[in-house]
Design a protein around this motif. Structure first.
Motif, PDB file in Angstrom:
ATOM      1  N   GLN A 217      -8.266  -0.207   3.139  1.00 27.17           N
ATOM      2  CA  GLN A 217      -9.490   0.501   3.425  1.00 27.17           C
ATOM      3  C   GLN A 217     -10.767   0.133   3.991  1.00 27.17           C
ATOM      4  O   GLN A 217     -11.643  -0.491   4.499  1.00 27.17           O
ATOM      5  CB  GLN A 217      -9.114   1.499   3.642  1.00 27.17           C
ATOM      6  CG  GLN A 217      -8.296   2.083   4.659  1.00 27.17           C
ATOM      7  CD  GLN A 217      -7.372   2.326   5.648  1.00 27.17           C
ATOM      8  OE1 GLN A 217      -8.643   2.306   6.299  1.00 27.17           O
ATOM      9  NE2 GLN A 217      -6.572   2.026   5.633  1.00 27.17           N
ATOM     10  N   LEU A 218     -11.084  -0.461   2.727  1.00 33.03           N
ATOM     11  CA  LEU A 218     -12.631  -1.119   2.382  1.00 33.03           C
ATOM     12  C   LEU A 218     -12.602  -2.512   3.123  1.00 33.03           C
ATOM     13  O   LEU A 218     -13.548  -2.706   3.224  1.00 33.03           O
ATOM     14  CB  LEU A 218     -12.726  -0.794   0.740  1.00 33.03           C
ATOM     15  CG  LEU A 218     -12.850   0.227   0.155  1.00 33.03           C
ATOM     16  CD1 LEU A 218     -13.295   0.332  -1.147  1.00 33.03           C
ATOM     17  CD2 LEU A 218     -14.603   0.984   0.555  1.00 33.03           C
TER      18      LEU A 218
ATOM     19  N   ARG B  92      -2.208   4.415  -4.074  1.00 29.12           N
ATOM     20  CA  ARG B  92      -3.297   4.999  -3.641  1.00 29.12           C
ATOM     21  C   ARG B  92      -4.728   3.831  -2.970  1.00 29.12           C
ATOM     22  O   ARG B  92      -5.111   3.384  -2.243  1.00 29.12           O
ATOM     23  CB  ARG B  92      -3.560   6.126  -3.756  1.00 29.12           C
ATOM     24  CG  ARG B  92      -4.997   6.768  -3.366  1.00 29.12           C
ATOM     25  CD  ARG B  92      -4.853   8.132  -3.785  1.00 29.12           C
ATOM     26  NE  ARG B  92      -3.632   9.109  -3.776  1.00 29.12           N
ATOM     27  CZ  ARG B  92      -2.413   9.550  -5.132  1.00 29.12           C
ATOM     28  NH1 ARG B  92      -3.389   9.099  -6.468  1.00 29.12           N
ATOM     29  NH2 ARG B  92      -1.540  10.297  -4.993  1.00 29.12           N
ATOM     30  N   ALA B  93      -4.547   3.297  -4.640  1.00 32.87           N
ATOM     31  CA  ALA B  93      -5.639   1.989  -4.860  1.00 32.87           C
ATOM     32  C   ALA B  93      -5.441   1.261  -3.633  1.00 32.87           C
ATOM     33  O   ALA B  93      -6.684   0.679  -3.422  1.00 32.87           O
ATOM     34  CB  ALA B  93      -5.359   1.809  -6.633  1.00 32.87           C
TER      35      ALA B  93
ATOM     36  N   ARG C 133      -0.037   6.420  -7.796  1.00 35.51           N
ATOM     37  CA  ARG C 133      -1.954   6.158  -7.929  1.00 35.51           C
ATOM     38  C   ARG C 133      -2.131   4.476  -7.923  1.00 35.51           C
ATOM     39  O   ARG C 133      -3.415   4.158  -7.068  1.00 35.51           O
ATOM     40  CB  ARG C 133      -2.334   6.173  -9.491  1.00 35.51           C
ATOM     41  CG  ARG C 133      -3.281   7.588 -10.066  1.00 35.51           C
ATOM     42  CD  ARG C 133      -3.498   7.819 -11.030  1.00 35.51           C
ATOM     43  NE  ARG C 133      -2.317   7.961 -12.391  1.00 35.51           N
ATOM     44  CZ  ARG C 133      -2.122   8.331 -12.351  1.00 35.51           C
ATOM     45  NH1 ARG C 133      -2.000   9.546 -12.576  1.00 35.51           N
ATOM     46  NH2 ARG C 133      -1.408   7.596 -13.843  1.00 35.51           N
TER      47      ARG C 133
ATOM     48  N   ARG D  88      -3.853   0.692  -1.067  1.00 35.42           N
ATOM     49  CA  ARG D  88      -4.266   0.979   0.024  1.00 35.42           C
ATOM     50  C   ARG D  88      -5.438   1.438   0.783  1.00 35.42           C
ATOM     51  O   ARG D  88      -6.390   0.916   1.678  1.00 35.42           O
ATOM     52  CB  ARG D  88      -3.775   3.145   0.421  1.00 35.42           C
ATOM     53  CG  ARG D  88      -4.187   3.589   1.759  1.00 35.42           C
ATOM     54  CD  ARG D  88      -3.225   2.670   3.056  1.00 35.42           C
ATOM     55  NE  ARG D  88      -3.038   3.562   4.217  1.00 35.42           N
ATOM     56  CZ  ARG D  88      -2.744   2.815   5.199  1.00 35.42           C
ATOM     57  NH1 ARG D  88      -1.814   1.851   5.264  1.00 35.42           N
ATOM     58  NH2 ARG D  88      -3.175   3.518   6.965  1.00 35.42           N
ATOM     59  N   ILE D  89      -6.718   2.796  -0.302  1.00 40.01           N
ATOM     60  CA  ILE D  89      -8.519   2.183  -0.363  1.00 40.01           C
ATOM     61  C   ILE D  89      -9.479   0.653  -0.923  1.00 40.01           C
ATOM     62  O   ILE D  89     -10.324   0.908   0.238  1.00 40.01           O
ATOM     63  CB  ILE D  89      -8.272   2.734  -1.632  1.00 40.01           C
ATOM     64  CG1 ILE D  89      -8.545   4.478  -1.241  1.00 40.01           C
ATOM     65  CG2 ILE D  89      -9.941   2.812  -1.463  1.00 40.01           C
ATOM     66  CD1 ILE D  89      -8.374   5.675  -2.721  1.00 40.01           C
ATOM     67  N   ALA D  90      -8.201  -0.037  -1.224  1.00 42.59           N
ATOM     68  CA  ALA D  90      -8.708  -0.917  -1.533  1.00 42.59           C
ATOM     69  C   ALA D  90      -8.724  -1.748   0.205  1.00 42.59           C
ATOM     70  O   ALA D  90      -9.765  -2.439   0.980  1.00 42.59           O
ATOM     71  CB  ALA D  90      -7.970  -2.096  -2.529  1.00 42.59           C
TER      72      ALA D  90
ATOM     73  N   GLN E  25       0.877  -1.508   0.017  1.00 44.49           N
ATOM     74  CA  GLN E  25       0.266   0.229  -0.324  1.00 44.49           C
ATOM     75  C   GLN E  25       0.912   0.785   0.101  1.00 44.49           C
ATOM     76  O   GLN E  25       0.279   2.420  -0.151  1.00 44.49           O
ATOM     77  CB  GLN E  25      -0.790   0.330   1.288  1.00 44.49           C
ATOM     78  CG  GLN E  25      -1.618  -1.256   1.399  1.00 44.49           C
ATOM     79  CD  GLN E  25      -2.651  -1.636   2.622  1.00 44.49           C
ATOM     80  OE1 GLN E  25      -2.804   0.002   3.041  1.00 44.49           O
ATOM     81  NE2 GLN E  25      -3.087  -3.176   2.913  1.00 44.49           N
TER      82      GLN E  25
END
Length: 264
Positions: A233-234, A226-227, A223, A229-231, A53
């Protein structure tokens, strides 16, 4: 149950403290030479180290590789093992817990430590031992039990994407993780938080290397991080929702008495 202690050859004082604790507890142990940035395999530039991440320090890569070596040793021994980093402080209650969980096949991984952050654990404890199902951890890989089945899942996860060892363990797909409650280990650097005697001073070997500069990355690489990392967190949010009824987020407290090293 055998203990595997990850230790750098130059860290003789840390190894001395670990040996004294394990000998006092009557736990058989062996030392595993820690991977260093100089001995890292695959090397720092391999793509496997750049799929997490955020950019990783090379010291984080080396620690992850050290744990992979420990998991391979667990598979070779074909038995559950206690895996320790060389800055763990252990409770005298640990041998009894190891005996209680040794035959529990459903316990593929058991975190023994706490580190000042809340974990998502089951409300109901296991019927045979003071442990709870662990669905979300955030930090700490200094003291845990792993069975060969769990070691195989962790090695497979590391082969897909290297990560800080604690993050890799907490996110490995399909790993059946549990948490000792109360926790029976803490790391040296957090002893003060819990009033645990600190045998020797310590400083982070991970932080000896600066974080990789994010500004040097291309926009596409930023990017991608970041993607991911977001995945992640979800995914954590999904676990909170799934276990809203049978789980609780709380900081697990440690419990001694702690191994007395005053006469060492």
């Amino acid at each position: 149950m055998r203990a595997l202690v990850i230790n750098m050859g130059v860290a003789t004082e840390r190894m001395g403290v670990m040996a004294a604790q394990l000998d006092a507890l009557g736990i058989a142990w062996e030392r595993l030479e820690a991977v260093t940035p100089a001995t890292l395999e695959p090397p720092e530039g391999d793509p496997v180290w750049h799929r997490w991440q955020r950019p990783m320090r090379v010291t984080e890569m080396a620690l992850c590789a050290s744990h992979v070596a420990a998991w391979r040793r667990v598979i070779a021994l074909d038995a559950p093992c206690l895996v320790l980093e060389d800055d763990a402080v252990l409770s005298t209650r640990l041998p009894a817990l190891l005996e209680a969980v040794a035959g529990l096949a459903e316990v593929e991984h058991l975190s023994l430590e706490t580190r000042g952050r809340r974990k998502l654990v089951a409300r109901a404890p296991h019927l045979a031992a003071p442990i709870r199902r662990l669905w979300q951890d955030r930090t700490g890989s200094a003291a845990y039990v792993v069975r060969p089945e769990g070691a195989r899942k962790l090695i497979a996860a590391a082969a897909r994407a290297g990560a800080p060892s604690d993050a890799l363990i907490s996110s490995a797909p399909g790993l059946r993780s549990w948490q000792a409650d109360p926790a029976l280990a803490v790391q040296l650097d957090i002893c003060g938080r819990y009033g645990v005697p600190q045998a020797i001073p310590t400083k982070s070997l991970i932080d000896a290397v600066a974080k990789p500069p994010v500004a040097a990355l291309t926009p596409a690489v930023r990017r991608a991080y970041r993607a991911r990392r977001i995945a992640a967190q979800l995914a954590m949010g999904g676990r909170l929702v799934r276990h809203a009824l049978d789980g609780t987020r709380r900081e697990v407290q440690p419990e001694g008495p702690w191994v007395d090293l005053s006469a060492r």
